[in-house]
Motif scaffolding. Structure first.
Motif, PDB file in Angstrom:
ATOM      1  N   LEU A 109      -3.311 -11.062  -6.201  1.00 14.36           N
ATOM      2  CA  LEU A 109      -2.868  -9.890  -5.468  1.00 14.36           C
ATOM      3  C   LEU A 109      -2.151 -10.328  -4.194  1.00 14.36           C
ATOM      4  CD1 LEU A 109      -2.776  -6.818  -5.093  1.00 14.36           C
ATOM      5  CD2 LEU A 109      -4.965  -6.989  -3.882  1.00 14.36           C
ATOM      6  N   LEU A 110      -0.890  -9.940  -4.089  1.00 21.60           N
ATOM      7  CA  LEU A 110      -0.108 -10.253  -2.898  1.00 21.60           C
ATOM      8  C   LEU A 110      -0.185  -9.061  -1.943  1.00 21.60           C
ATOM      9  CD1 LEU A 110       3.045 -11.740  -4.681  1.00 21.60           C
ATOM     10  CD2 LEU A 110       0.998 -12.946  -3.862  1.00 21.60           C
ATOM     11  N   GLN A 111      -0.527  -9.320  -0.684  1.00 22.54           N
ATOM     12  CA  GLN A 111      -0.646  -8.233   0.283  1.00 22.54           C
ATOM     13  C   GLN A 111      -0.541  -8.773   1.704  1.00 22.54           C
ATOM     14  OE1 GLN A 111      -4.538  -6.439  -0.172  1.00 22.54           O
ATOM     15  NE2 GLN A 111      -5.596  -8.387  -0.073  1.00 22.54           N
ATOM     16  N   ASN A 112      -0.116  -7.917   2.610  1.00 21.18           N
ATOM     17  CA  ASN A 112      -0.067  -8.245   4.024  1.00 21.18           C
ATOM     18  C   ASN A 112      -1.302  -7.692   4.721  1.00 21.18           C
ATOM     19  OD1 ASN A 112       2.493  -9.409   3.650  1.00 21.18           O
ATOM     20  ND2 ASN A 112       3.522  -7.447   4.019  1.00 21.18           N
ATOM     21  N   TYR A 127      -8.857 -11.483  -3.533  1.00 23.38           N
ATOM     22  CA  TYR A 127      -8.400 -10.275  -4.209  1.00 23.38           C
ATOM     23  C   TYR A 127      -7.570 -10.602  -5.447  1.00 23.38           C
ATOM     24  CZ  TYR A 127      -9.787  -7.311  -0.273  1.00 23.38           C
ATOM     25  OH  TYR A 127     -10.501  -6.638   0.676  1.00 23.38           O
ATOM     26  N   THR A 128      -7.703  -9.756  -6.468  1.00 27.48           N
ATOM     27  CA  THR A 128      -6.853  -9.869  -7.656  1.00 27.48           C
ATOM     28  C   THR A 128      -6.304  -8.507  -8.026  1.00 27.48           C
ATOM     29  OG1 THR A 128      -8.784  -9.632  -9.120  1.00 27.48           O
ATOM     30  CG2 THR A 128      -8.026 -11.877  -8.646  1.00 27.48           C
ATOM     31  N   TYR A 129      -5.210  -8.539  -8.784  1.00 31.39           N
ATOM     32  CA  TYR A 129      -4.592  -7.351  -9.352  1.00 31.39           C
ATOM     33  C   TYR A 129      -4.932  -7.371 -10.836  1.00 31.39           C
ATOM     34  CZ  TYR A 129      -0.847  -4.039 -10.631  1.00 31.39           C
ATOM     35  OH  TYR A 129      -0.131  -2.973 -11.121  1.00 31.39           O
ATOM     36  N   LEU A 130      -5.696  -6.393 -11.285  1.00 26.77           N
ATOM     37  CA  LEU A 130      -6.197  -6.380 -12.655  1.00 26.77           C
ATOM     38  C   LEU A 130      -5.521  -5.296 -13.472  1.00 26.77           C
ATOM     39  CD1 LEU A 130      -8.193  -6.919 -15.015  1.00 26.77           C
ATOM     40  CD2 LEU A 130      -9.840  -5.451 -13.808  1.00 26.77           C
ATOM     41  N   ASN A 175      -0.206  -0.416   1.287  1.00 26.67           N
ATOM     42  CA  ASN A 175       1.112  -0.154   0.705  1.00 26.67           C
ATOM     43  C   ASN A 175       1.957  -1.414   0.531  1.00 26.67           C
ATOM     44  OD1 ASN A 175       1.903  -0.697   3.320  1.00 26.67           O
ATOM     45  ND2 ASN A 175       2.598   1.390   3.775  1.00 26.67           N
ATOM     46  N   THR A 176       1.417  -2.590   0.893  1.00 27.31           N
ATOM     47  CA  THR A 176       2.134  -3.850   0.673  1.00 27.31           C
ATOM     48  C   THR A 176       1.628  -4.583  -0.568  1.00 27.31           C
ATOM     49  OG1 THR A 176       0.602  -5.196   2.017  1.00 27.31           O
ATOM     50  CG2 THR A 176       2.419  -4.080   3.169  1.00 27.31           C
ATOM     51  N   ARG A 177       0.667  -4.017  -1.229  1.00 26.19           N
ATOM     52  CA  ARG A 177       0.069  -4.706  -2.381  1.00 26.19           C
ATOM     53  C   ARG A 177       1.011  -4.733  -3.578  1.00 26.19           C
ATOM     54  NH1 ARG A 177      -6.337  -2.768  -2.472  1.00 26.19           N
ATOM     55  NH2 ARG A 177      -7.007  -4.311  -0.937  1.00 26.19           N
ATOM     56  N   LYS A 178       1.082  -5.913  -4.214  1.00 31.19           N
ATOM     57  CA  LYS A 178       1.854  -6.037  -5.441  1.00 31.19           C
ATOM     58  C   LYS A 178       1.313  -7.184  -6.277  1.00 31.19           C
ATOM     59  CE  LYS A 178       5.424  -8.785  -3.080  1.00 31.19           C
ATOM     60  NZ  LYS A 178       6.883  -8.860  -2.769  1.00 31.19           N
ATOM     61  N   LYS A 179       1.710  -7.199  -7.546  1.00 30.36           N
ATOM     62  CA  LYS A 179       1.201  -8.172  -8.517  1.00 30.36           C
ATOM     63  C   LYS A 179       1.868  -9.519  -8.337  1.00 30.36           C
ATOM     64  CE  LYS A 179       2.405  -7.456 -12.788  1.00 30.36           C
ATOM     65  NZ  LYS A 179       2.467  -6.851 -14.141  1.00 30.36           N
ATOM     66  N   GLY A 180       1.016 -10.577  -8.346  1.00 33.35           N
ATOM     67  CA  GLY A 180       1.507 -11.937  -8.261  1.00 33.35           C
ATOM     68  C   GLY A 180       1.404 -12.658  -9.595  1.00 33.35           C
ATOM     69  N   PRO A 197      -6.437  -5.433   4.934  1.00 36.49           N
ATOM     70  CA  PRO A 197      -5.209  -5.436   4.136  1.00 36.49           C
ATOM     71  C   PRO A 197      -4.424  -4.143   4.318  1.00 36.49           C
ATOM     72  CG  PRO A 197      -7.139  -5.098   2.741  1.00 36.49           C
ATOM     73  CD  PRO A 197      -7.651  -5.458   4.091  1.00 36.49           C
ATOM     74  N   ILE A 198      -3.099  -4.249   4.271  1.00 38.44           N
ATOM     75  CA  ILE A 198      -2.219  -3.087   4.349  1.00 38.44           C
ATOM     76  C   ILE A 198      -1.936  -2.652   2.914  1.00 38.44           C
ATOM     77  CG2 ILE A 198      -0.004  -2.224   5.166  1.00 38.44           C
ATOM     78  CD1 ILE A 198      -0.029  -4.452   7.263  1.00 38.44           C
TER      79      ILE A 198
END
Length: 328
Positions: free
Chosen positions: A290-293, A269-272, A304-309, A301-302
């Motif tokens: 993409l950082l996620q739990n 996964y990536t955050y674009l 609401n835990t997603r954030k940019k790495g 993937p959860i």
């Protein structure tokens, strides 16, 4: 009626190979070199062979269960409709490169080499103003004794020159009953609806319909029913004239990331941070890890835990064409 000869089809295959290569190299490709790839080919231009719309699986909205999906895939009448497109001219080739999108949509695309014995272009096609849209079928004759159409691509052309292509049909049957399917419908306004299905060991989950519009340039672009702000679990941004416009953020699986070569990535996964102009990629795109739990029970993937790495790579686009890709 003009016929597609083997030499011309070879040029077609060569173009696809060149197009795929240009999308994966890090160096900029001069505009004149790209246009040279789009060699003219001889295609059927007899307007009498233009099919009428709508065409495809008009009841996509009713295919909401695994049983209904399988019944659609096995529907003999629909399979006959596809074959009635008259895929008459085929070329035998042991290895051909085609842009592929099994699990993701453009611009997250990759290229895979798959062995097939038969690839054919249909005589029947879609007339769309100055453009002609041809159906190209890929038959799987390797794994099964009786060949069947595994993929269909819609190929956009103008004046015999290739412009864009989109896979609109998939019947990919894997091991242990796992399978990937795509069903399509093209309505009277030439809006293409694609419904993707994944049959795995997990409970059946229906994926959202993806719609595409054919732009005046002949390229395919995502189509949205309503203008204004848009947000779902994977992307958010502004829709203008039914197309993506301006800044968008997208959190999706990205097949450009090769996990074996990048062991620091536990998932693809990536955050674009992207930008669009009239529905096409524009400017500089920035891809971050993409950082996620994950849910320990389901492995999903959860959200609401997603954030940019950390920044991984950038892409630069001009008029919807990838000019350059640079990894950090």
């Amino acid at each position: 009626m003009p016929k597609i000869n083997i030499l011309c089809f070879t040029v077609l295959c060569f173009f696809f190979s060149c197009q795929t290569k240009a999308q994966t190299e890090n160096k900029a490709v001069p505009a004149d070199a790209r246009s040279a790839d789009k060699a003219s080919i001889v295609l059927n231009t007899n307007k009498a062979d233009c099919i009428s719309l709508p065409f495809g699986y008009s009841d996509l909205s009713k295919r909401t269960t695994e049983e209904s999906v399988l019944s659609a895939i096995d529907d003999k009448n629909k399979l006959k409709e596809l074959n009635d497109l008259r895929f008459e001219k085929s070329i035998k080739k042991d290895l051909i490169a085609l842009p592929e999108e099994y699990h993701v949509i453009l611009p997250f695309s990759t290229s895979v080499n798959e062995k097939y014995d038969r690839i054919s272009m249909a005589s029947d096609f879609l007339c769309y103003g100055d453009h002609s849209l041809y159906f190209m079928a890929v038959y799987n004759t390797v794994r099964y004794a009786e060949p069947f159409i595994e993929k269909i691509y819609l190929v956009s052309t103008k004046g015999g020159k290739l412009i864009d292509m989109k896979r609109i049909y998939l019947n990919h049957q894997g091991e242990m009953g796992f399978a990937s399917y795509t069903l399509f419908n093209i309505d009277k306004n030439y809006i293409i609806s694609l419904q993707n299905y994944e049959l795995t060991e997990n409970p059946f989950q229906l994926k959202p319909v993806q719609q595409y519009q054919i732009l005046p340039s002949g390229k395919f672009a995502r189509y949205y029913d309503r203008d204004g702000s848009y947000k779902n679990n994977e992307e958010q941004g502004t829709v203008k004239n039914h197309l993506k416009e301006g800044k968008w953020t997208e959190t999706k699986s990205n097949s450009t990331i090769e996990l074996q070569k990048n062991p620091e990535f536990t998932d693809p996964y990536t955050y674009l941070e992207a930008e669009y102009k009239n529905g096409l990629p524009s400017g500089t795109w920035k891809f971050y890890k993409l950082l996620q739990n994950y849910n320990e029970e389901t492995g999903e993937p959860i959200l609401n835990t997603r954030k940019k790495g950390a920044l991984i790579y950038t892409e630069m686009y001009k008029n919807g064409v990838l000019e350059k890709r640079e990894f950090q």
